[in-house]
Write a protein that holds these residues in place. Structure first.
Motif, short mmCIF file in Angstrom:
data_model
loop_
_atom_site.label_atom_id
_atom_site.label_comp_id
_atom_site.label_asym_id
_atom_site.label_seq_id
_atom_site.Cartn_x
_atom_site.Cartn_y
_atom_site.Cartn_z
N GLN A 2 1.56 3.80 -3.08
CA GLN A 2 1.19 5.58 -2.66
C GLN A 2 2.67 6.00 -2.88
O GLN A 2 1.96 7.43 -3.05
N PHE A 56 0.55 -1.31 0.49
CA PHE A 56 -0.43 -0.11 0.18
C PHE A 56 0.82 1.04 0.09
O PHE A 56 0.52 2.17 -0.97
N ASN A 57 2.39 0.86 0.53
CA ASN A 57 2.75 1.83 0.90
C ASN A 57 3.77 2.32 -0.10
O ASN A 57 4.05 3.66 -0.58
N ALA A 85 -5.18 1.88 -2.51
CA ALA A 85 -4.05 3.07 -2.48
C ALA A 85 -4.75 3.64 -3.83
O ALA A 85 -4.62 4.52 -4.06
#
Lengths: 226, 328
Positions: free
Chosen positions: B223, B219-220, B321
């Protein structure tokens, strides 16, 4: 034709960016939307391009109620509306040609269409001789003309220019306004959002004035009132 | 000439045509974009792949552990034989009849008659190291054992069925029933199952932990990718790029991480299995399992599980995301 009916846009519990705004714009018109900063002009632009939804009211563009627009339909609305902002929104690592071509590439256009269309629109804005330059090698006016060229690649029916001359000197401002008039002459409806008094007074076109989220004046051959 | 707007109906037709026609053009570009992003944030990609690989390795270990326990339980069960002594009064005809009857019970795998001599031999073999027992036996001068029945059941859990069958009044004259052996075998199985359940629960917890960490890391990563392309994305949306066109590269980037992680786990699996095998042999002794062979036999299950989990991790996190940061 754009028909805006009793549009209200509320942020939070008590701040009204737009209050009960109604107006009609006919195809082929050149309309200036004027008002001081923070009066709701840009909010109205965001509602027209479906970037935001109104709290109440309807916006109908060509018989299409865009207040009920589905997420997948938004890109197809935006291909019919060219948008030009004050901050040019050009990609610094791309040339003039690539920046304009990017608008077609992202919509899946074939190479042939890109190589045909991009030089044509760059010719309209008078930058066909600077296709290989990068944005930082251009003046502010030229950069804004690249943005206008990019907004023209989909042959939009409506061109919205939100403070297009905000960062430009008077010579470049005149060039950009002349270009917008030229685009209007070839059949595109133009909505110019500005707070530049001189520009509006020289145009002698329809002027809609917004103050505190409400329309306070709508004149056929208007002047800047506030 | 004044151009009027397309109405919505025309847009619908335009949309359907456009979607099909542009899909293939888009997919090439989406792959190219994902590939560039993968290399542009090289170290972040490495961290992401490592975390997904760890999640997959923990799931693979859990699966291997399940195979090992199932194997041990199978062996224990297959080797569990229960001897039921016959009384002195049991006659050959009665024994034959009983053997036939019991062999007909579906839950019973096999019933064999063991003669008194065979029972004596077995007893001697069992206690060959215990001189006192052997001497005591020899001092009797006769064979003290009666004949017995050696019974194997299909599943150890079915033991009450067997117990009910042999407890019928008509057999009471010829059978001496001692439940102890049943209970010993059942307790062993229960104990193995209980330990395996606990270890499985722990492994499951570790796997869920790694899967959740992977979802957060992917997810990060996505992102950050979106953040570093924010200008480009803003322009794309402004000029009417389809939602798919904007989101696909990030989804594909996520899938790319999965594919690399799966390949790494598959490449690493065989050396890891070879490393573990001697320890497994030492620990389990005769109950050991050939890990490589066992995984090879279940290769489709392993692949399906790993692909399923890797796709779950990346597609869910990439989708979340892009949904969170690519609002159109």
């Amino acid at each position: 034709m754009i028909s805006i009916k009793k549009i209200t846009k509320k942020y939070g519990s008590d701040y009204y960016a737009l209050k009960d705004v109604s107006l009609d714009i006919q195809s082929g018109e050149f309309v200036s939307l004027v008002g001081q900063s923070g009066t709701g002009k840009t909010t109205l632009v965001k509602l027209i391009i479906a970037e935001e939804k109104p709290t109440s009211g309807r916006i109908i563009i060509g018989g299409w109620d865009i207040t009920k627009i589905e997420s997948y339909e938004i890109p197809y609305l935006r291909r019919q509306i060219g948008v030009v902002f004050q901050d040019f929104k050009l990609l610094p690592k791309m040339t003039v040609y690539e920046n304009v071509a990017f608008a077609l590439q992202t919509c899946g256009a074939k190479k042939r269409k890109i190589t045909d269309t991009v030089p044509q629109v760059l010719k309209i804005v008078g930058l066909d001789n600077k296709m290989d330059r990068y944005p930082h090698q251009l003046s502010g006016g030229e950069q804004q003309r690249v943005v206008i060229a990019r907004s023209l690649v989909h042959r939009p029916k409506l061109l919205i220019a939100d403070e297009p001359t905000g960062n430009l000197d008077s010579i470049n401002t005149k060039e950009i306004i002349d270009l917008l008039l030229k685009i209007n002459e070839i059949g595109t409806t133009v909505l110019l959002v500005t707070h530049n008094r001189e520009v509006v007074n020289n145009l002698k076109k329809r002027v809609i004035t917004i103050d505190n989220g409400e329309i306070v004046s709508d004149q056929e051959r208007g002047r800047y009132l506030l | 000439m004044v151009r009027s707007f397309l109405i919505k109906k025309e847009v619908d037709i335009y949309y359907n045509y456009f979607f099909v026609a542009m899909f293939f053009i888009d997919i090439y570009r989406a792959f190219k974009f994902a590939w560039q992003s993968f290399w542009r944030n090289f170290w972040l990609s490495i961290v992401t792949i490592t975390i997904i690989s760890l999640a997959l390795i923990s799931v693979s270990l859990l699966l291997s552990f399940n195979l090992i326990t199932a194997n041990v339980l199978d062996i224990v069960q297959a080797r569990t034989e229960i001897y039921i002594d016959l009384t002195d009064q049991a006659k050959t005809a009665q024994i034959d009849f009983l053997v036939n009857e019991l062999n007909r019970v579906p839950d019973i795998k096999e019933v064999v008659y063991v003669t008194p001599d065979q029972t004596l031999e077995r007893f001697k073999a069992t206690y060959q190291d215990n001189e006192l027992v052997i001497q005591s036996l020899e001092s009797l001068g006769t064979n003290p054992f009666t004949g017995s029945l050696r019974i194997k059941v299909q599943e150890i859990d079915q033991f009450p069925v067997l117990l009910e069958e042999i407890s019928k009044p008509e057999y009471s004259e010829i059978l001496e029933i001692d439940n102890a052996e049943f209970y010993q075998a059942r307790d062993l199985i229960t104990s193995i199952s209980s330990y395996s359940d606990k270890i499985e629960g722990f492994g499951f917890g570790i796997s869920i932990f790694f899967i959740l960490i992977s979802v957060i890391v992917v997810f990060n990563t996505i992102q950050m990718g979106i953040y570093s392309h924010r200008e480009e994305i803003g322009i794309m949306k402004l000029v009417g790029a389809s939602n798919w066109f904007v989101r696909a590269p990030f989804l594909i980037e996520g899938v790319l991480y999965s594919v690399v992680a799966i390949l790494i786990v598959l490449i690493l699996f065989y050396p890891i299995a070879a490393l573990i095998q001697p320890h497994l042999d030492n620990f389990l002794g005769e109950y050991t399992l050939d890990l490589v062979q066992s995984i090879n036999q279940n290769i489709w299950l392993v692949l399906a599980l790993e692909i399923g989990i890797a796709m779950f991790i990346t597609v869910v996190s990439s989708f979340l995301a892009t949904r969170r940061y690519l609002k159109v």
